[in-house]
Design a protein around this motif. Structure first.
Motif, mmCIF file in Angstrom:
data_model
loop_
_atom_site.group_PDB
_atom_site.id
_atom_site.type_symbol
_atom_site.label_atom_id
_atom_site.label_comp_id
_atom_site.label_asym_id
_atom_site.label_seq_id
_atom_site.Cartn_x
_atom_site.Cartn_y
_atom_site.Cartn_z
ATOM 1 N N LYS A 265 0.839 -1.100 -0.087
ATOM 2 C CA LYS A 265 -0.009 0.192 0.087
ATOM 3 C C LYS A 265 0.770 1.176 -0.223
ATOM 4 O O LYS A 265 0.401 2.281 -0.694
ATOM 5 N N GLU A 266 1.960 1.186 0.643
ATOM 6 C CA GLU A 266 2.915 2.449 0.632
ATOM 7 C C GLU A 266 3.827 2.382 -0.598
ATOM 8 O O GLU A 266 4.764 1.859 -0.549
ATOM 9 N N ASP A 267 3.399 2.992 -1.659
ATOM 10 C CA ASP A 267 3.865 2.966 -2.777
ATOM 11 C C ASP A 267 4.124 4.788 -3.256
ATOM 12 O O ASP A 267 3.416 5.325 -3.862
ATOM 13 N N ALA A 268 5.439 4.826 -3.014
ATOM 14 C CA ALA A 268 5.742 6.370 -3.121
ATOM 15 C C ALA A 268 5.824 6.706 -4.493
ATOM 16 O O ALA A 268 5.278 7.809 -4.812
ATOM 17 N N LYS A 471 1.621 0.482 12.365
ATOM 18 C CA LYS A 471 2.037 0.958 11.310
ATOM 19 C C LYS A 471 2.196 2.429 11.140
ATOM 20 O O LYS A 471 3.119 3.163 11.089
ATOM 21 N N HIS A 472 1.073 3.081 11.744
ATOM 22 C CA HIS A 472 1.167 4.658 11.814
ATOM 23 C C HIS A 472 1.485 5.105 12.866
ATOM 24 O O HIS A 472 2.619 5.870 13.062
ATOM 25 N N ARG A 477 6.903 -0.165 9.872
ATOM 26 C CA ARG A 477 6.485 -0.297 8.487
ATOM 27 C C ARG A 477 7.601 -1.218 7.887
ATOM 28 O O ARG A 477 7.463 -1.660 6.596
#
Length: 540
Positions: A265-268, A471-472, A477
């Motif tokens: 989901k973390e796709d910079a 995670k946040h 992460r």
């Protein structure tokens, strides 16, 4: 103007009696709760792992407290723990003023704590059950992908490895066959599969010995044959080793062979780039983590049965109810729930679509066609019979076989509703999986019931909220260790710290008379009158 008076300030003032560190820590400080929890854990397994002799060792209970409290404070670095042991009064109190260095802390985490951390997690959960904070009667299941501690460019793809292996095999067989033909030797036995490195070496040595005996000095031929033994055999072994590591997976990382490339989901870059990671599955109740598993499978549905089996192994029983999203709604999983007597509030992929008015009023869907059970045929909206024409068998990645029946209309060529009914060529054929349809109907009945509406409203604030807090809020992460064993131990430590943090919130709420969670029998109508902040433990 009145004279200004300052309090006495002397940094080198000596005290008559030396202070106790506990005097500087409040009675309701979270560190005292953590200290009491760890004091009640059975650490005999790790204590017995010490051989004795030589210099004295740090007490494993003290090191366990330090590690757990560090994770509770979102500190994951051994060097930062070492610094806090010299500066932070809570850490100094936990350690009894002892100052193990980062290397000691990291070795303890890696070599000793990781071996028993899963059992410690179980002990903490059972402690919560004994205190009647949770019951283990319901599981809210969800998964998330966490990046591995691996280089994202050191990938190994199974398909390309197999292709290169087959190319090398054809090349080697051609070289050896040409040499054997030149020497008038009997051709080596050709097997259906790919040659092994040992077969390459043996066959090459036989050819070279024959060339020496016959005095053949063809440098080009000798060089190509020697390369098979010196270069290609080693390359073939490398391919074989990679495929053995991959197993059923399609990819892995060179720096962490247990990690699989997945979309995060973390796709910079917003380009769908895959990264090495692990699919972490958790079960929660009242936002406490009651179970966890690590998987290399990128999809959730293939992890469900293993997750349920290991839950039963951990606690000796299944939960009465399991709640999960549509990522777990497969025929195989529904069958597992039925066989184990579990009420599965598990959505299937088209659950929300089927509830829409557009879908409910669509007469062309297979679910809405009339079925004659006695003569085994369906009737299309134009009144044409769709008769049985054959069976279809599907096999999942886990080896599960699902069976469906095919029904086909007799003549759709001039049907005025053809454009609305279907847009394929020929006559319309529908695929009907009776067992899967029965499971979906039962799941829909549960999900649309009053109990199901309650579980559906609670699921977003159960596992999804827990992942958000880890995670946040916790800024976790990416794993810090490599390999499925150590990453699993690290997540278990995260889960224990999370549960202790929630336990502290429960105790604080009871002390202040606040409501933290709703009982599981509250109907949805009553729940709507409760603010979101009160539904679930969210004040940790």
């Amino acid at each position: 103007m009145a004279k200004v008076v300052f309090k006495s300030y002397n940094q080198n003032d000596n005290l008559l009696f030396p202070p106790c560190l506990g005097d500087f820590i409040a009675e309701n400080d979270p560190v005292r709760v953590l200290n009491a929890v760890v004091d009640n854990l059975d650490l005999s397994a790790v204590e017995s792992s010490y051989e004795g002799g030589g210099a004295s060792s740090y007490n494993p209970r003290m090191l366990t407290k330090v590690v757990f409290y560090a994770y509770l404070q979102n500190v994951y670095s051994g060097r930062k723990m070492e610094t806090l042991l010299r500066r932070d009064v809570n850490f100094m109190w936990l350690s009894g003023m002892q100052t193990p260095d980062f290397n000691t802390i990291n070795l303890f985490r890696k070599n000793r704590l990781s071996a028993i951390i899963d059992d410690l997690f179980t002990q903490v959960v059972k402690m919560l059950v004994d205190q009647k904070i949770i019951s283990l009667d319901v599981q809210y299941v969800d998964g998330t992908k966490i990046e591995a501690n691996a280089n994202k460019y050191t990938f190994v793809w199974k398909k390309s490895t197999q292709t290169n292996r087959e190319k090398l095999d054809r090349k080697v067989k051609a070289i050896l066959a040409e040499a054997e033909k030149e020497l008038n030797l009997e051709l080596g036995e050709t097997t259906e599969g790919v040659m092994t490195p040992s077969e390459m070496t043996e066959r090459t040595e036989r050819i070279l010995d024959e060339m020496d005996r016959c005095g053949i000095s063809d440098k080009k031929l000798r060089k190509s044959v020697s390369e098979v033994k010196d270069v290609h055999a080693g390359k073939m072994k490398e391919y074989d080793d990679k495929l053995e590591i991959l197993g059923e997976r399609n990819s892995c990382s060179k720096t962490d062979p247990d990690a699989t490339f997945m979309r995060m989901k973390e796709d910079a870059m917003n380009n769908g780039q895959t990264k090495p990671g692990y699919n972490v599955q958790i079960s929660t109740e009242n936002q406490f983590i009651t179970h966890y598993t690590m998987s290399w499978r990128p999809t959730d549905w293939g992890t469900f049965i293993n997750h349920m089996d290991t839950f039963e192994q951990r606690y000796g029983r299944h939960s009465a109810e399991v709640v999960a999203d549509s990522g777990y709604g497969s025929e195989e999983n529904y069958e597992y729930l039925e066989q184990n007597g579990i009420e599965g509030y598990v959505k299937y992929p088209l659950f929300h679509t089927e509830l829409k008015r557009k879908t409910l009023k669509n007469p062309f869907l297979p679910e809405h066609l009339y079925y004659n059970a006695e003569e085994d045929y369906f009737v299309c909206p134009m009144g044409q019979h769709m008769t049985y024409v054959g069976d279809k068998v599907r096999k999942s990645d886990l080896g599960y076989r699902s069976f469906s029946k095919l029904y086909r209309a007799q003549n759709c060529e001039r049907c005025p509703l053809r454009g609305l009914c279907f847009k394929g060529k020929g006559n319309r054929t529908i695929d009907v999986n009776v067992r899967s349809r029965q499971y979906r109907d039962h799941a829909k009945e549960l999900l649309t019931s009053e109990r199901g509406l309650y579980h559906r409203s609670m699921r977003p604030i159960e596992p999804e909220a827990v992942f958000g807090q880890i995670k946040h809020d916790g800024r976790f992460r990416r794993f810090h260790y490599r390999g499925s064993k150590l990453t699993g131990a690290e997540f278990a430590t995260i889960a224990i710290a999370h549960n202790i943090k929630k336990m502290i919130s429960v105790m604080d709420a009871k002390r202040n008379g606040r409501r933290l969670s709703l009982p599981t029998d509250v109907p949805p109508a009553a729940r709507k009158r409760v603010p979101k902040s009160a539904a679930g433990v969210s004040q940790a």
